[in-house]
Design a protein around this motif. Structure first.
Motif, PDB file in Angstrom:
ATOM      1  N   TRP A 180      38.391  34.056  40.743  1.00  0.00           N
ATOM      2  CA  TRP A 180      39.784  34.498  40.577  1.00  0.00           C
ATOM      3  C   TRP A 180      40.323  35.060  41.887  1.00  0.00           C
ATOM      4  CZ3 TRP A 180      42.346  39.238  40.857  1.00  0.00           C
ATOM      5  CH2 TRP A 180      43.630  39.275  40.297  1.00  0.00           C
ATOM      6  N   VAL A 181      39.524  35.862  42.578  1.00  0.00           N
ATOM      7  CA  VAL A 181      39.947  36.411  43.870  1.00  0.00           C
ATOM      8  C   VAL A 181      40.059  35.302  44.905  1.00  0.00           C
ATOM      9  CG1 VAL A 181      39.258  37.896  45.787  1.00  0.00           C
ATOM     10  CG2 VAL A 181      39.041  38.723  43.436  1.00  0.00           C
ATOM     11  N   LEU A 209      38.441  54.489  47.148  1.00  0.00           N
ATOM     12  CA  LEU A 209      38.347  53.863  48.473  1.00  0.00           C
ATOM     13  C   LEU A 209      39.675  53.871  49.209  1.00  0.00           C
ATOM     14  CD1 LEU A 209      36.160  50.732  47.623  1.00  0.00           C
ATOM     15  CD2 LEU A 209      35.437  52.795  48.851  1.00  0.00           C
ATOM     16  N   PRO A 210      39.652  54.157  50.521  1.00  0.00           N
ATOM     17  CA  PRO A 210      40.874  54.019  51.330  1.00  0.00           C
ATOM     18  C   PRO A 210      41.146  52.544  51.600  1.00  0.00           C
ATOM     19  CG  PRO A 210      39.036  54.600  52.736  1.00  0.00           C
ATOM     20  CD  PRO A 210      38.514  54.619  51.322  1.00  0.00           C
ATOM     21  N   GLU A 211      42.332  52.267  52.114  1.00  0.00           N
ATOM     22  CA  GLU A 211      42.663  50.886  52.442  1.00  0.00           C
ATOM     23  C   GLU A 211      41.764  50.384  53.555  1.00  0.00           C
ATOM     24  OE1 GLU A 211      46.448  49.255  54.567  1.00  0.00           O
ATOM     25  OE2 GLU A 211      46.873  49.301  52.418  1.00  0.00           O
ATOM     26  N   GLY A 212      41.414  49.118  53.481  1.00  0.00           N
ATOM     27  CA  GLY A 212      40.560  48.527  54.498  1.00  0.00           C
ATOM     28  C   GLY A 212      39.854  47.315  53.933  1.00  0.00           C
ATOM     29  N   TRP A 268      46.873  41.230  45.172  1.00  0.00           N
ATOM     30  CA  TRP A 268      46.883  41.464  43.723  1.00  0.00           C
ATOM     31  C   TRP A 268      46.805  42.953  43.460  1.00  0.00           C
ATOM     32  CZ3 TRP A 268      42.374  40.201  46.268  1.00  0.00           C
ATOM     33  CH2 TRP A 268      41.239  40.953  45.983  1.00  0.00           C
ATOM     34  N   ASP A 269      47.153  43.323  42.261  1.00  0.00           N
ATOM     35  CA  ASP A 269      47.176  44.732  41.891  1.00  0.00           C
ATOM     36  C   ASP A 269      45.836  45.132  41.291  1.00  0.00           C
ATOM     37  OD1 ASP A 269      47.878  47.304  41.274  1.00  0.00           O
ATOM     38  OD2 ASP A 269      49.187  46.777  39.603  1.00  0.00           O
ATOM     39  N   GLU A 270      45.610  44.793  40.035  1.00  0.00           N
ATOM     40  CA  GLU A 270      44.360  45.148  39.374  1.00  0.00           C
ATOM     41  C   GLU A 270      43.590  43.882  39.004  1.00  0.00           C
ATOM     42  OE1 GLU A 270      45.442  47.459  36.015  1.00  0.00           O
ATOM     43  OE2 GLU A 270      45.844  49.278  37.184  1.00  0.00           O
ATOM     44  N   PHE A 271      42.292  44.034  38.865  1.00  0.00           N
ATOM     45  CA  PHE A 271      41.459  42.916  38.428  1.00  0.00           C
ATOM     46  C   PHE A 271      41.711  42.624  36.952  1.00  0.00           C
ATOM     47  CE2 PHE A 271      39.079  43.888  42.228  1.00  0.00           C
ATOM     48  CZ  PHE A 271      38.492  42.677  42.593  1.00  0.00           C
ATOM     49  N   PRO A 272      41.744  41.349  36.587  1.00  0.00           N
ATOM     50  CA  PRO A 272      41.846  41.018  35.163  1.00  0.00           C
ATOM     51  C   PRO A 272      40.473  41.104  34.507  1.00  0.00           C
ATOM     52  CG  PRO A 272      41.737  38.999  36.448  1.00  0.00           C
ATOM     53  CD  PRO A 272      41.716  40.139  37.437  1.00  0.00           C
ATOM     54  N   ASP A 273      40.454  41.068  33.197  1.00  0.00           N
ATOM     55  CA  ASP A 273      39.188  41.117  32.467  1.00  0.00           C
ATOM     56  C   ASP A 273      38.643  39.693  32.324  1.00  0.00           C
ATOM     57  OD1 ASP A 273      37.032  41.980  31.004  1.00  0.00           O
ATOM     58  OD2 ASP A 273      38.128  42.001  29.098  1.00  0.00           O
ATOM     59  N   VAL A 274      38.005  39.207  33.398  1.00  0.00           N
ATOM     60  CA  VAL A 274      37.430  37.862  33.401  1.00  0.00           C
ATOM     61  C   VAL A 274      35.986  37.943  33.893  1.00  0.00           C
ATOM     62  CG1 VAL A 274      39.642  36.695  33.753  1.00  0.00           C
ATOM     63  CG2 VAL A 274      38.281  37.388  35.740  1.00  0.00           C
ATOM     64  N   HIS A 275      35.204  36.954  33.516  1.00  0.00           N
ATOM     65  CA  HIS A 275      33.818  36.898  33.987  1.00  0.00           C
ATOM     66  C   HIS A 275      33.751  36.479  35.455  1.00  0.00           C
ATOM     67  CE1 HIS A 275      33.123  36.845  29.617  1.00  0.00           C
ATOM     68  NE2 HIS A 275      31.874  37.228  29.880  1.00  0.00           N
ATOM     69  N   SER A 276      34.570  35.501  35.832  1.00  0.00           N
ATOM     70  CA  SER A 276      34.504  34.938  37.187  1.00  0.00           C
ATOM     71  C   SER A 276      35.520  35.615  38.095  1.00  0.00           C
ATOM     72  CB  SER A 276      34.747  33.423  37.136  1.00  0.00           C
ATOM     73  OG  SER A 276      33.739  32.782  36.396  1.00  0.00           O
ATOM     74  N   ASP A 277      35.334  36.916  38.323  1.00  0.00           N
ATOM     75  CA  ASP A 277      36.267  37.627  39.198  1.00  0.00           C
ATOM     76  C   ASP A 277      36.198  37.100  40.626  1.00  0.00           C
ATOM     77  OD1 ASP A 277      34.213  39.631  40.694  1.00  0.00           O
ATOM     78  OD2 ASP A 277      33.714  39.520  38.585  1.00  0.00           O
ATOM     79  N   ALA A 327      28.255  38.226  46.087  1.00  0.00           N
ATOM     80  CA  ALA A 327      28.873  39.001  47.173  1.00  0.00           C
ATOM     81  C   ALA A 327      30.075  38.252  47.718  1.00  0.00           C
ATOM     82  CB  ALA A 327      27.864  39.254  48.293  1.00  0.00           C
ATOM     83  N   TYR A 328      31.202  38.953  47.808  1.00  0.00           N
ATOM     84  CA  TYR A 328      32.379  38.397  48.474  1.00  0.00           C
ATOM     85  C   TYR A 328      33.214  39.550  48.998  1.00  0.00           C
ATOM     86  CZ  TYR A 328      34.875  39.442  44.074  1.00  0.00           C
ATOM     87  OH  TYR A 328      35.408  40.061  42.976  1.00  0.00           O
ATOM     88  N   ALA A 329      33.984  39.273  50.035  1.00  0.00           N
ATOM     89  CA  ALA A 329      34.746  40.342  50.691  1.00  0.00           C
ATOM     90  C   ALA A 329      36.150  39.858  51.003  1.00  0.00           C
ATOM     91  CB  ALA A 329      34.049  40.781  51.978  1.00  0.00           C
ATOM     92  N   VAL A 330      37.073  40.805  51.087  1.00  0.00           N
ATOM     93  CA  VAL A 330      38.454  40.502  51.447  1.00  0.00           C
ATOM     94  C   VAL A 330      38.907  41.464  52.538  1.00  0.00           C
ATOM     95  CG1 VAL A 330      39.068  39.570  49.179  1.00  0.00           C
ATOM     96  CG2 VAL A 330      39.377  42.009  49.623  1.00  0.00           C
ATOM     97  N   SER A 331      39.886  41.036  53.312  1.00  0.00           N
ATOM     98  CA  SER A 331      40.473  41.893  54.338  1.00  0.00           C
ATOM     99  C   SER A 331      41.414  42.904  53.682  1.00  0.00           C
ATOM    100  CB  SER A 331      41.256  41.045  55.343  1.00  0.00           C
ATOM    101  OG  SER A 331      42.391  40.459  54.706  1.00  0.00           O
ATOM    102  N   ALA A 332      41.862  43.881  54.471  1.00  0.00           N
ATOM    103  CA  ALA A 332      42.830  44.852  53.946  1.00  0.00           C
ATOM    104  C   ALA A 332      44.104  44.140  53.504  1.00  0.00           C
ATOM    105  CB  ALA A 332      43.135  45.907  55.006  1.00  0.00           C
ATOM    106  N   GLU A 333      44.563  43.194  54.322  1.00  0.00           N
ATOM    107  CA  GLU A 333      45.763  42.437  53.953  1.00  0.00           C
ATOM    108  C   GLU A 333      45.505  41.584  52.720  1.00  0.00           C
ATOM    109  OE1 GLU A 333      48.451  38.755  55.735  1.00  0.00           O
ATOM    110  OE2 GLU A 333      47.458  40.121  57.135  1.00  0.00           O
ATOM    111  N   GLY A 334      44.323  40.994  52.647  1.00  0.00           N
ATOM    112  CA  GLY A 334      44.000  40.169  51.496  1.00  0.00           C
ATOM    113  C   GLY A 334      43.991  40.944  50.196  1.00  0.00           C
ATOM    114  N   ARG A 335      43.505  42.197  50.242  1.00  0.00           N
ATOM    115  CA  ARG A 335      43.439  42.990  49.007  1.00  0.00           C
ATOM    116  C   ARG A 335      44.825  43.327  48.465  1.00  0.00           C
ATOM    117  NH1 ARG A 335      43.831  44.475  44.913  1.00  0.00           N
ATOM    118  NH2 ARG A 335      42.571  45.855  43.606  1.00  0.00           N
ATOM    119  N   ARG A 336      45.835  43.245  49.301  1.00  0.00           N
ATOM    120  CA  ARG A 336      47.196  43.540  48.844  1.00  0.00           C
ATOM    121  C   ARG A 336      47.790  42.399  48.015  1.00  0.00           C
ATOM    122  NH1 ARG A 336      48.254  44.616  54.598  1.00  0.00           N
ATOM    123  NH2 ARG A 336      47.405  46.665  55.082  1.00  0.00           N
TER     124      ARG A 336
END
Length: 533
Positions: free
Chosen positions: A441-442, A347-350, A429-438, A418-427
């Protein structure tokens, strides 16, 4: 996977210099082509006239590019009209030759493909109506290059060049700094974009293999006079401006009044698929029914090792593609975090939506998410309103009635699927951790004023049926909460989720049976967790 090899024509131009330097800084193999010796130091540059078909063929055969950024161009619309033979060659003949390589091709179009008569911003779905020869050339080039890669209509670019050279911006910068007068027009409306931002967008889009027609434009509608005032403010000087009409500029009669463009929204959707052959149709068909004007790119990440899940995802992907959206299926190793990583690599940034495989979006959901997460709103985490499929089980219906009245459910975005983040919001964190409640966490990366629930957009989820499934789901939820205790996030609000719960459960006698079911499931899950640790 074949190593990336980028060829940049016009590599010593204003935008070409920024693109070439960015690729060099990222340790990507890049070769620049320029029709004259380059005074800058931003990577390997060969002096080649790309209009010389034989010499260009030699370069293409020897370098074997995977990506081509075609930025060689005449310097201005006036120059294009003066030297039409070369301008047509750069916009038609050369792109045809580059397209035959099979490499991803970037072609820069212009906001001068518009006639300037529209009130408001032009969208990438509007039909171009150029007024000038330059606009006609670019529009013709769009039809050639659009078959092989990405066409980006660029608005007015500004900023200091990488290669030492005189530009409108450098002259403004020098004259304003020295207190000298500059001439600007105040009746031409555009959406300027900084050179370095445009370069970053081009490289990121190329690495994600994005294709089609998009708008690369800035967030604000400005006249050249507005731009000069902003530059003077950044230099902390009082500008001396001589204001003229665009009609007084060279080629003024052909200059459209309003060419402001709406930037193309590249909205990404991630669907992790695990044992999902029986339910993937719910999320994927709902994506095909979205009423969204931007560019939608969906990636289904299969991480269960099952061929039936992957086959179902591949079967449904053409349904999404038929709407004009992009859809791909990737296979990752087990664990949800691996699925996220595999999908996001495509995916591209966005702005980005993370969607469960069985969640059904309402047709307006992504359009509303894109509006609320656009730059400048201050919202960086958003969720559609959940809408549950009515369970067959009386117990499940009672549990859900009690749950949906809890204070923390009403006050915070509920992310059951379902949940969404902005392009700025996605910056953030780096990678998702291995958790059930991602989802939680986000969410904990954002302050309460940065979160929002959609007013109209919804998503439909399937609730657990019966006591056994309710308890099992509750235990998964509690396991997720325990995992998150080791993550020290700034906006964690788990300590507040119990506030007002007792009052909510006992305040309405007519709902006491529902409250009893909720408490029973809650207690059973807690007891089972304690005795199975």
């Amino acid at each position: 996977m074949r190593q990336e090899r980028w060829l940049v024509t016009g590599s010593c131009g204003q935008l070409g210099g920024h693109v070439t330097r960015l690729l060099r800084d990222r340790d990507v193999t890049v070769l620049g082509l320029s029709h004259r010796p380059c005074p800058g130091s931003h990577g390997e540059v060969r002096v080649v006239d790309v209009c010389d078909s034989a010499r260009l063929t030699d370069v293409l055969d020897s370098f074997q590019p995977t990506h081509i950024v075609h930025l060689a161009a005449v310097s201005s619309p006036v120059a294009a009209e003066r030297d039409q033979e070369r301008a047509w060659a750069l916009n038609l003949t050369v792109p045809r030759q580059l397209a035959r390589t099979g490499a991803w091709l970037f072609y820069p179009s212009t906001d001068f493909v518009w006639d300037g008569t529209k009130n408001g911003r032009y969208r990438d779905t509007d039909v171009p109506k150029p007024r000038s020869v330059y606009g006609e050339m670019k529009h013709a080039g769009e039809r050639v290059a659009g078959q092989s890669g990405l066409v980006a209509r660029l608005s007015l670019l500004h900023g200091l060049p990488v290669c030492p050279r005189a530009t409108t911006w450098t002259r403004w910068h020098e004259n304003l700094s020295q207190g000298k007068e500059i001439t600007v027009c105040a009746d031409e409306f555009r959406t300027p974009l900084e050179l370095s931002e445009a370069a970053k967008a081009i490289v990121d889009l190329g690495r994600k293999n994005v294709r089609g027609v998009i708008h690369l434009a800035g967030p604000d509608v400005l006249t050249p006079r507005d731009m000069a005032c902003r530059l003077a403010s950044s230099l902390n000087v009082k500008p001396k401006l001589r204001t003229v009409s665009r009609l007084d500029l060279p080629g003024g009669k052909a200059r459209p009044r309003n060419v402001a463009m709406a930037p193309t929204v590249m909205f990404g959707v991630v669907i992790p698929a695990y044992n999902g052959a029986h339910c993937l149709h719910r999320s994927m068909i709902s994506l095909a029914r979205q009423r969204f004007d931007g560019k939608l790119r969906v990636v289904v990440a299969v991480n269960d090792g099952r061929e039936d899940t992957a086959e179902e995802a591949r079967r449904l992907a053409p349904v999404i593609r038929a709407t004009g959206a992009e859809c791909s299926v990737v296979v990752s190793s087990p664990k949800r975090a691996n699925a996220f990583a595999a999908a996001e690599a495509e995916l591209p940034e966005g702005p980005r939506l993370y969607l469960d495989q069985d969640a059904v979006l309402s047709p307006n959901a992504i359009a509303e998410l894109a509006r609320i997460l656009r730059p400048g709103t201050g919202i960086h985490f958003a969720a559609p309103r959940p809408r549950a499929v009515r369970p067959h089980s009386v117990v499940s219906r009672a549990f859900y009635r009690a749950w949906q009245d809890l204070p923390y459910v009403k006050e915070s975005p509920v992310t059951m699927g379902a949940y969404a983040v902005s392009a700025e919001g996605r910056r953030r964190w780096d990678e998702f951790p291995d958790v059930h409640s991602d989802d939680k966490w986000v969410r904990w990366h954002f302050a309460s004023h940065e979160r929002a629930v959609l007013r109209d957009g919804t998503y439909e989820v399937v609730l657990p049926e019966g006591v056994k499934e309710l308890v099992r789901a509750r235990r998964r939820y509690q396991c997720g909460n325990r995992e998150l205790q080791s993550h020290d996030l700034e906006y964690a609000d788990d300590d507040r989720r119990h506030r007002g719960v007792v009052r909510s459960l006992v305040s309405r006698p007519t709902r006491w049976p529902c409250s009893a079911v909720f408490l029973g499931v809650y207690s059973a899950a807690a007891v089972l967790d304690r005795y199975t640790e």
